[in-house]
Design a protein around this motif. Sequence first.
Motif, short mmCIF file in Angstrom:
data_model
loop_
_atom_site.label_atom_id
_atom_site.label_comp_id
_atom_site.label_asym_id
_atom_site.label_seq_id
_atom_site.Cartn_x
_atom_site.Cartn_y
_atom_site.Cartn_z
N SER A 1 0.80 -1.02 0.07
CA SER A 1 0.00 0.14 0.00
C SER A 1 0.89 1.14 -0.07
CB SER A 1 -0.84 0.10 1.30
OG SER A 1 -0.16 0.00 2.60
N THR A 2 0.25 2.42 -0.08
CA THR A 2 1.01 3.54 -0.36
C THR A 2 1.24 3.97 1.02
OG1 THR A 2 -0.97 5.06 -0.25
CG2 THR A 2 0.15 4.35 -2.46
N VAL A 3 2.14 5.23 1.44
CA VAL A 3 2.67 5.55 2.58
C VAL A 3 1.17 6.50 2.77
CG1 VAL A 3 4.12 6.97 4.00
CG2 VAL A 3 5.09 5.75 1.94
N LEU B 1 -0.64 19.16 -1.48
CA LEU B 1 0.21 19.49 -0.67
C LEU B 1 1.16 20.62 -1.31
CD1 LEU B 1 1.89 19.06 1.93
CD2 LEU B 1 2.77 16.91 0.99
N GLU C 1 -3.30 10.35 3.72
CA GLU C 1 -3.94 10.49 2.38
C GLU C 1 -5.17 9.36 2.72
OE1 GLU C 1 -5.40 8.90 -1.15
OE2 GLU C 1 -3.70 7.84 -0.38
N LEU D 1 5.29 15.77 9.73
CA LEU D 1 6.25 16.88 9.12
C LEU D 1 6.29 18.02 10.39
CD1 LEU D 1 4.60 17.00 5.53
CD2 LEU D 1 6.86 15.97 6.03
N SER E 1 -3.83 14.41 -3.57
CA SER E 1 -3.13 14.94 -2.07
C SER E 1 -1.84 15.28 -2.55
CB SER E 1 -2.95 13.34 -1.41
OG SER E 1 -2.37 12.46 -2.29
N LEU E 2 -1.28 14.89 -3.46
CA LEU E 2 0.04 15.86 -3.99
C LEU E 2 -0.25 17.15 -4.31
CD1 LEU E 2 2.25 13.17 -6.17
CD2 LEU E 2 2.39 13.72 -3.73
N GLY F 1 -5.26 9.88 -4.65
CA GLY F 1 -3.86 9.57 -4.76
C GLY F 1 -3.09 10.62 -5.41
N PHE G 1 1.38 14.38 6.47
CA PHE G 1 0.96 14.04 5.00
C PHE G 1 0.15 12.92 5.42
CE2 PHE G 1 0.98 11.09 1.53
CZ PHE G 1 0.54 11.92 0.43
N VAL H 1 2.58 10.46 7.16
CA VAL H 1 3.99 10.98 7.35
C VAL H 1 3.83 12.11 8.66
CG1 VAL H 1 6.19 11.71 6.83
CG2 VAL H 1 4.81 10.24 5.16
N GLY I 1 0.37 8.38 -2.22
CA GLY I 1 -0.94 8.51 -2.84
C GLY I 1 -1.18 7.35 -3.99
N HIS I 2 -0.50 7.00 -4.89
CA HIS I 2 -0.49 5.79 -5.64
C HIS I 2 0.44 4.94 -5.50
CE1 HIS I 2 -3.48 8.48 -8.13
NE2 HIS I 2 -4.35 7.46 -7.65
#
Lengths: 322, 291
Positions: A177-179, A202, A217, A184, A198-199, A195, A215, A182, B248-249
């Motif tokens: 799975s993704t992180v 940020l 998600e 910060l 979220s980037l 997915g 972070f 996190v 995210g992905h």
Amino acid sequence: MKLIEADGKRLLREIGVAVPVGFLFGEPATFSGPGYVKAQVLKGGRGKAGLVQRFEKPEEISGIIENIKSKLGTLSCEGFLVEEEAPHVKQWFISIDLDRAAGDWRVNIGEGGMDVATAHSQLVASFQDEKFGTLVRVLMDGMRTHRLQSLEINPLAERADGSFVALDAKIVKEDESTVSSVELDGDIALVLSGGGASLVALDALIAAGGKAANFVELSGNPDPEVIRQTALRVFSKPDLKAVWVAGSYANFTDIAAMLSAIRAAYDDAGLSIPFVVRRDGPNADQAQTETLAWAEAKHIPCLFHRADIDLEASAKALISLL
Amino acid sequence: MSFPNAQARILIQGMTGKEGSRMARWMISSGANVVAGVTPGKGGQEVEGRPIFNSVKEAPPADVSCIVVPSAHVLSAVKEALDSNIQFIHVLTENIALHDAVQIRRLAKDKGILLFGPASVGVLHFPDMRIGYLGGEKPFSGQIKEGDIALISTSGGMTNELMAALSRAGLGIRLAMAIGGGQVVGTGLSEAIALAEADPDVKRIAVFAEPGQPLLRELRRGWKPSKPFILMLPGAALDLLPRGLPYGHTGTILGEDEPTVVQTREDIRKQGVACAATVAEFVSLMKQTYV
């Protein structure tokens, strides 16, 4: 996730690839020399850094370990692998990893050692070779069973009878799975969704001059209790200045259910800082009405942005509230 | 290999589940011709007025299958669909084992069919073809404007976001593909671009790609699509986060030896490709392709 050599070799042995006789220092073992002591660090170039050393007799092992320890610096080391020397006639290099452009597995084989020249590099699906064919099949089956993302054996030793023994193992397990979280250094608590979004969110916060506290998600339609717990963890950090719930214009996420769980976590955390939302999608009208009513009743500074305010504009509005 | 039309007969494998039944409801209400569902052991039931069968073989013939089964069963569901000669497969399910994803891709390629996913929210082709969830409950209700842009994205949510942003700016969509954000998908970014290039109604192409996508390397080396092209590349924020891990992905991984996102954008712009960092910039660059 990268495996240390000792774990990688245990896995290789399990899938039917020969490895030298060895043990982790401290385990009960009977041993005769000569052999090698190898620091279990996740770093290449161990030989040149003096983190792999040869011994002639077992009595030398403790001294060698002390010597290696003095060279570790700040490297995290998960023990010392002590291995018997494996006699061989030739050294090779083999790796199998994902060729993302092809969307398929690629195998690389070459003459091994410190300076590698690749002889073969081709997709596993079309790989045929008398010498290496069986080994590649065994490795590929093992990779599937153990969900490995990549595997590298360098050196791969060839014995006098033509069989192989793996003298090293660099194995990476698939990240299933993704992180999702996190921590910060900043002071704006984030609950991000999507997915890609979220980037983007940020990026937008940083561009607006904000500092993210974390972070996190959450994608799709997670269980409300999972959302609440995740948000509560985010909101429990001390000295937060604001909350930003941000994501894309959802295709199928129930925005009302998600916001309800996030508000519950905000209440549980006893916060009173600004609460800014930028979400749209299924049930967003309901989410907006409920959130604004909740904020008014509790005197919480609140903005609820929909799709017509993009993530960058929402981030700027949030910063201007502070 | 082509997109189905609005009359295409659609199966939903996994239709008795929560996501499956919602997908059936939304697709039917947006005019899609969902003929049946498949769930092993639940043959004889009905969902949204459509019959459920135990296997694809027992179900009536179909052109398209949407796969919404649990991740461990996706590979066998794809095999079943291919065995029944289904020509277009959409896999919504995410978190599929990488080895399964590679095999799914290989099987679809060997058969010469189009497969989107895993973790694809769907595809949409104006005026009336939508497979999956892309565009929400009512994609053709006017909120998304019809036009000549093909939008291709690794992110389902950002596909919807960008369709909405383009529409607000008066720019319209012809074709949208949410290809999935995994390391391996049935139709990758380059392949989706080729589909858009081949579509005579598509006059310009927009791509939302995340760090780690092989397409970015091609663009840095100077490759370009044959139609006017805009790229959105997010992820400057990855500088705050440890490298080599997926965010995210599962396909969004900035390797330890790869350039930063900011550098990658610069490299791509130097090759003459318009590259946006934000949604507003993306829309503005797209507008410029019309003057």
